[in-house]
Structures are given as structure tokens and as C-alpha cells.
Write an enzyme that holds these catalytic residues in place. Structure first.
Site, PDB file in Angstrom:
ATOM      1  N   ARG A  62       0.835  -1.209   0.000  1.00  0.00           N
ATOM      2  CA  ARG A  62       0.000   0.000   0.000  1.00  0.00           C
ATOM      3  C   ARG A  62       0.869   1.259   0.000  1.00  0.00           C
ATOM      4  NH1 ARG A  62      -2.155   1.979   4.231  1.00  0.00           N
ATOM      5  NH2 ARG A  62      -2.487   0.027   5.343  1.00  0.00           N
ATOM      6  N   TYR A 115     -17.989  14.097 -17.008  1.00  0.00           N
ATOM      7  CA  TYR A 115     -18.364  12.686 -16.908  1.00  0.00           C
ATOM      8  C   TYR A 115     -19.374  12.524 -15.757  1.00  0.00           C
ATOM      9  CZ  TYR A 115     -17.732   7.752 -15.735  1.00  0.00           C
ATOM     10  OH  TYR A 115     -17.927   6.432 -15.441  1.00  0.00           O
ATOM     11  N   ASP A 180      -9.293  16.930 -16.884  1.00  0.00           N
ATOM     12  CA  ASP A 180      -9.553  15.536 -17.221  1.00  0.00           C
ATOM     13  C   ASP A 180      -9.384  15.418 -18.736  1.00  0.00           C
ATOM     14  OD1 ASP A 180     -10.621  13.067 -17.911  1.00  0.00           O
ATOM     15  OD2 ASP A 180     -12.191  13.124 -16.386  1.00  0.00           O
ATOM     16  N   LYS A 205      -9.739   3.827 -20.107  1.00  0.00           N
ATOM     17  CA  LYS A 205     -10.193   4.119 -21.463  1.00  0.00           C
ATOM     18  C   LYS A 205      -9.030   3.950 -22.450  1.00  0.00           C
ATOM     19  CE  LYS A 205     -13.811   5.009 -19.013  1.00  0.00           C
ATOM     20  NZ  LYS A 205     -14.194   6.334 -18.538  1.00  0.00           N
TER      21      LYS A 205
END
Ligand SMILES: *Cc1c(COP(=O)(O)O)cnc(C)c1O
Length: 392
Positions: A62, A115, A180, A205
Site C-alpha cells: 500500500r 463525466y 480531465d 479508457k
């Protein structure tokens, strides 16, 4: 050495492979790492907890993972950034930015359309910052000393409206601007060169490109990089190393995929414009979206996402989804295969009705993500699906 984008895409993040004596990047799946020397381990832990990009020992997955870090170096190079930080998803990346921006102010200025889930997250104010939605043109009056972050998306999901990044950066002054850039990819648009502070991608994407991983990335300066890693460490929005490997595996073909899909998209957009069952086409390459003049400057090409209104409203749009044979009727985008979906019913379902109406996210709107198949086969499929709407 050579730094043309297409060369970088192939070689970024792989410079040490010769020294390691391998051709493909190694995958490190360890969750924990042995600490024999406690003092050295403690020093490494301290460094990572304070946001260091790497340390002599990863300690725990982590805090650091070498496979993920390698992919981050590649993505930073492609975006022209000093650093990049990977997350479990695009939404985890945006969340980390909102958390890291707390303390810089009490609100975010966000430019719609966005989005659907980004809009929803910002609207909820869940992460402690209030969101004020503004038009890019009203940014100068909206910005104040309490603005923590500006968030925009260009081209925007789903109707491809474009925002002038340079103009927003100019009025934002010292306030960091997050772009973005998912629809554009670093192949077509480099927001950091235009003054943005943070570039976000849903790497699910185009960057991933094959529909088999979910990831998000922020490209930024080292200070933001450290802050984002600190947030990631405590909130746990990690990218799994296998996903990082797959993501990096797709990068060498990123430019090929984007250019090929874009060339087909221009052809398809022009044909859709002429089609009797299509009433409107939103595509930067046709000049039919806001700020389309930025194609050729801010964005080197129009990209491969097309939105269009079908004659016959919701039922006709649903019929297209039902009728396509080659294109996949599914959300997501930027995959090697063509995808088509209905924003009002799916990706933008959670967006306020009035906002949907204002940004033309109507019942008749479909969003097409053009793949790398032969353009004639995509067109044959689309036209038969559009013909099927005459039967509704
Ligand atoms: C998909 C998408 C997101 C969210 O990314 P996930 O990887 O699905 O979390 C954010 N912004 C844009 C523009 C997107 O298309």
C-alpha cells in the site's frame, strides 16, 4: 535520446530493462517486503509515509509497488510531467485530488459538462469541498482566495464540448487547474504545457485501450505527487500491479490506436451528418461543438468520440443499441473495439435532469467510441442499426 512521442510511447518506463537483463517489465506481486535491518526499514517507511516516490524498501504494497511505479514513470513521460500517480480507477484519482486540495480553500470550481460520476461526486460534496459549477467564461468572477481547485474536462463527456485550457489557467492564477484529458490522451493534448497543474485520465479508457483494466492516473509536479501518494497510502485506492502491467503493455500502441480510430471517426462523423435518421452530430472535427476552433492548436486532432442525436428519440436510440452487431452496446470508451452507449440512460444517469437538458444530454443522444476496426465495417453496422430505427 530520441523523444518523439511515438518513440517515447514504446520505450517509456523501460530504460532499465537492459540492465535487469529482461525484455518485458517484471511483475512484483508482493504485499510485504522483508525488513532485516530495522533502522533502514524505518527510514524507508518514513520516506514513503511522507510521500517519497520510492525508498530502499517498499515495506508494504500500500506504500509502494515497483511494477506500478514503473508504469507511473512511463505515464509521466508521455504526459511531459515530472511525476504521475496511479489509482484504482479514474474516480479514485479524482477523489484523491479533492482530498489533497482540502486546506487550500473551501470550494472547487467545476466546468460542466463532466463525466457523469465526476459530476455526481462533485455535486455530493462528499469529500469536504463544496462545488460551484461555473461556465468557463464566468471563471474570472467566480474565482476567489478560497478556491481550492478548478476542475474541467476537455473534450467533455459526452457531447465533446471543448474548454480553452490556456484561458482558464490565465484566470485561475495560483489556483491549480485539473484537466480531465481522458478523451484526448497525451497523443492529442498536453494540458501541462498549457499551464494546467494536474492532468487526469481514466486510464480504463484509451491508455489501457483493451477493455480489461480499470485505472486512473494524475500527472503532476513532485509536490502534488507526494501529496497524492500520501492520500493514496491512507485511503488505499491502489492500482493492482497486474493492472499496471497490462496498462503499460498497451502504451506502445497508444499512438497507433488513437490515430487510427481518429481517422475513422472523422469519416463516420461526416457520414452520420448526412444520414436521414441522425438529426445532430457532435464532433470536434466537424466544428459542431463549443470551441471546436481549438482543434489544431490545443488538441492536435479531433479524437475518436462522436455523439449524435437519433431521429425518433429514446425508442430510436434504444433500437440502435439493440441492433448493432459489430459495435458493442456498452458504456466505456477508448477501446480497440467500437462501443456505443446512451448517456442519459447510463453514464450520465446520475446527473441532475436540468443539467442534462442544458447540456443536450437528451433521450435521443448516443455516444460512439470508434474502435480500430475497418471503417467500412463500422459504417455498415451503424447504418443498418440506424435503418432499424425506422421500424420503431
Ligand atoms: C470513465 C471516465 C472517468 C472515470 O474513470 P473510471 O476509471 O471509470 O473510474 C472520469 N472521466 C472521464 C472523462 C471518463 O470517461
Amino acid at each position: 535520446m530520441s523523444s518523439h512521442f511515438d518513440t517515447l510511447a514504446v520505450h517509456a518506463g523501460r530504460q532499465d530493462l537492459i540492465r535487469l537483463g529482461v525484455h518485458a517489465p517484471p511483475i512484483d506481486l508482493s504485499t510485504t517486503y522483508p525488513v532485516r535491518d530495522l533502522d533502514a526499514g524505518t527510514a524507508a517507511f518514513d520516506a514513503l509515509v511522507n510521500g517519497a516516490a520510492e525508498a530502499s524498501n517498499p515495506i508494504y504494497a500500500r506504500l509502494h509497488n515497483p511494477t506500478v511505479a514503473r508504469c507511473e514513470r512511463a505515464l509521466a513521460e508521455l504526459e511531459g510531467a515530472e511525476e504521475a500517480v496511479l489509482f484504482a480507477s479514474g474516480m479514485a484519482a479524482l477523489s484523491a485530488c479533492l482530498l489533497a486540495a482540502r486546506g487550500q480553500g473551501d470550494h472547487v470550481l467545476a466546468v460542466r459538462p463532466l463525466y457523469g460520476s465526476s459530476d455526481h461526486l462533485l455535486e455530493l460534496g462528499l469529500l469536504g469541498l463544496e462545488t460551484r459549477f461555473v461556465e468557463a467564461a464566468d471563471m474570472a468572477t467566480a474565482i476567489s482566495k478560497d478556491t481550492a481547485l478548478v476542475v474541467l474536462e476537455t473534450p467533455a463527456n459526452p457531447t465533446l464540448e471543448m474548454v480553452d485550457i490556456r484561458a482558464v489557467v490565465a484566470v485561475a492564477g495560483k489556483v491549480p487547474v485539473l484537466v480531465d484529458s481522458t478523451f484526448a490522451t497525451p497523443v492529442l493534448q498536453r494540458p501541462l504545457e498549457l499551464g494546467a497543474t494536474l492532468v487526469m485520465h481514466s486510464a480504463t479508457k484509451f491508455l489501457g485501450g483493451h477493455g480489461d483494466l480499470i485505472a486512473g492516473v494524475i500527472a503532476c509536479n513532485p509536490q502534488w505527487g507526494a501529496n497524492l501518494r500520501k492520500v493514496r497510502m491512507v485511503t488505499g485506492g491502489l492500482l493492482h500491479p497486474l493492472a499496471a502491467y497490462l496498462l503499460q503493455r498497451g502504451l506502445p500502441t497508444l499512438s497507433l490506436r488513437v490515430q487510427r480510430a481518429q481517422a475513422s471517426a472523422q469519416v463516420l462523423a461526416e457520414r452520420l451528418m448526412q444520414h436521414a435518421r441522425v438529426s445532430k452530430v457532435y464532433y470536434p472535427g466537424l466544428g459542431t461543438v463549443r470551441n471546436a476552433h481549438l482543434v489544431g492548436t490545443q488538441m492536435s486532432g479531433p479524437g475518436s468520440l462522436i455523439a449524435f442525436d437519433v431521429v425518433g428519440g429514446h425508442d430510436a436510440a434504444a433500437m440502435v443499441m439493440k441492433s448493432v452487431q459489430l459495435a458493442l452496446p456498452a458504456v466505456s470508451l477508448g477501446s480497440v473495439d467500437t462501443l456505443i452507449q446512451h448517456p442519459a440512460g447510463l453514464t450520465h444517469r446520475v446527473v441532475d435532469e436540468k443539467v442534462k437538458a442544458r447540456y443536450h444530454i437528451g433521450p435521443d443522444l448516443l455516444r460512439l467510441s470508434v474502435g480500430i476496426e475497418d471503417v467500412e465495417d463500422i459504417w455498415t453496422d451503424l447504418s443498418q442499426a440506424l435503418e432499424a430505427t425506422t421500424k420503431t
